[in-house]
Design an enzyme around this catalytic site. Structure first.
Site: not given
Ligand code: NAD
Ligand code: DAU
Length: 339
Positions: A128, A130, A159
């Site tokens: 990420t 982050e 991470k």
């Molecule tokens: P998510 O929480 O939607 O999904 C995570 C998945 O991992 C789930 O299916 C869960 O069951 C599985 N999991 C968790 N712990 C586990 C374990 N111990 N063994 C096997 N499986 C396990 O997450 P996401 O938002 O799809 O993120 C996926 C990846 O991308 C993560 O590594 C996250 O750090 C990275 N990432 C996310 C974002 C974002 O915006 N969501 C952005 C950049 C990077």
């Molecule tokens: O930047 C990549 C990351 O983006 C990933 O690594 C993380 O897995 C993913 O969850 C996401 O992290 P954020 O913390 O940025 O995402 P989140 O959706 O939790 O929040 C986005 C922004 O919105 C953040 O500034 C917090 C704000 N927020 C979040 C929630 C849930 C609100 O204002 N209200 C809310 O209810």
């Protein structure tokens, strides 16, 4: 020069989650010769329905934990490559209880790296933006691959730790690995604890959307399908040992994203609640993806945010059964935190 990889069999950890399942669909749709094995523990964030409709001859699902060294060792003995998405992914959860974040994100990645080392398996680690901490709102800078690590939350520090493990395993043991650090994803099948789906499903449930702090925090949004295509390019053509930042020039502040959701769903622009800010809340993320674009020729396709957001809203409207059963418990958790 790293040779291009043409994998026939890949393992996708976390493939039942939001981005992992999108990647599996992307591979099945775009790479007809590749078989995918999903390894997923099906935590609260994993959902087998995310993989519905994928033909049996294209994908196998294995319910298991990435911390299970024996299972991982067995699996890695018979694959060409691994794409590692599995993680605890939500910042607010990590603030409430960091323990599972240490276990899955650090120990889990360590377990996978040991198996990748033993079986000499190509390993792509999903991370990420982050890990770089945050930027000021008025700073013209964006994150690059050279930005020093400066994580703020328990989530982002685990991470960052996992990225450091990957780098050390490349240098010390010669593991064939790459890393990508992506910005905020949006699209269908994202857990409703996250910002965009939380607000959409609040409105669909008759609950007012919730905005943290002053709403001016900036995130750099990318459609999850663009994340998937970038990961494929890096897996197959990226240079071993390298890090690639993935982003689609989508900087937007939270209040503007919320107003776009409210407008699209026919609500007034002030029809939301201000709630307690997230402790340690990162101010701004911004990605410079020049390396990925120039070295691998990658381009995002979903650059019209309004269009992507409208399609995402439509998906939550049309898939109520997917999220309604967890809405109450998700909101109860937030309410207990004053959010
Ligand atoms: P998510 O929480 O939607 O999904 C995570 C998945 O991992 C789930 O299916 C869960 O069951 C599985 N999991 C968790 N712990 C586990 C374990 N111990 N063994 C096997 N499986 C396990 O997450 P996401 O938002 O799809 O993120 C996926 C990846 O991308 C993560 O590594 C996250 O750090 C990275 N990432 C996310 C974002 C974002 O915006 N969501 C952005 C950049 C990077
Ligand atoms: O930047 C990549 C990351 O983006 C990933 O690594 C993380 O897995 C993913 O969850 C996401 O992290 P954020 O913390 O940025 O995402 P989140 O959706 O939790 O929040 C986005 C922004 O919105 C953040 O500034 C917090 C704000 N927020 C979040 C929630 C849930 C609100 O204002 N209200 C809310 O209810």
């Amino acid at each position: 020069m790293t040779e291009a990889l043409s994998p026939k069999a890949i393992i996708v950890t976390g493939g039942a989650g939001f981005i992992g399942s999108n990647f599996v669909h992307w591979v099945v749709d775009n790479q007809p010769d590749v078989h995918v094995t999903v390894l997923d523990a099906l935590t609260y964030a994993g959902n087998l329905e995310n993989l519905a409709g994928i033909p049996e001859d294209r994908m196998s699902f294995l319910h298991g934990n990435i911390c299970d060294a024996e299972l991982v060792d067995e699996l890695f003995a018979k694959t060409d490559a691994v794409v590692h998405f599995a993680a605890e992914s939500h910042n607010d959860n990590s603030i409430a209880d960091p323990t599972p974040f240490l276990k899955t994100n650090v120990e889990g990645t360590f377990t996978l790296l040991q198996a990748a080392r033993k079986h000499d398996v190509r390993f792509h680690h999903i991370s990420t933006d982050e890990v770089y901490g945050d930027l000021a709102l008025d700073d013209p800078a964006r994150f690059t691959e050279e930005t020093p690590y400066h994580p703020s939350s328990p989530y982002s520090s685990t991470k960052a730790s996992s990225d450091m493990l990957v780098r050390a395993w490349v240098r010390t043991y010669g593991v064939q690995a790459t890393i990508s650090n992506c910005s905020n994803n949006y699209g269908p099948r994202q857990h409703i604890e996250k910002f965009i789906p939380r607000q959409i499903t609040n409105i669909l449930s008759g609950i007012r959307p919730k905005l943290y702090g002053d709403g001016k925090n900036v995130r750099d949004w990318i459609h999850t399908e663009d994340h998937s295509s970038a990961v494929w390019e890096i897996l197959t053509r990226g240079r071993i040992g390298e890090t690639y930042l993935i982003g689609a020039d989508g900087e937007r502040n939270n209040i503007n994203v919320l107003r776009a959701i409210l407008a699209e769903m026919g609500k007034a622009e002030d029809d939301f609640d201000w709630v307690r800010d997230r402790p340690g809340h990162d101010r701004r993320y911004a990605i410079d993806s020049t390396k990925l674009r120039t070295e691998l020729g990658w381009q995002p396709k979903h650059t019209d945010f309004a269009k992507g957001l409208a399609a995402t809203i439509k998906w939550y409207e049309e898939n109520r059964a997917w999220w309604e059963s967890v809405k109450q418990q998700t909101e109860a958790k937030y309410a207990a935190q004053g959010q």
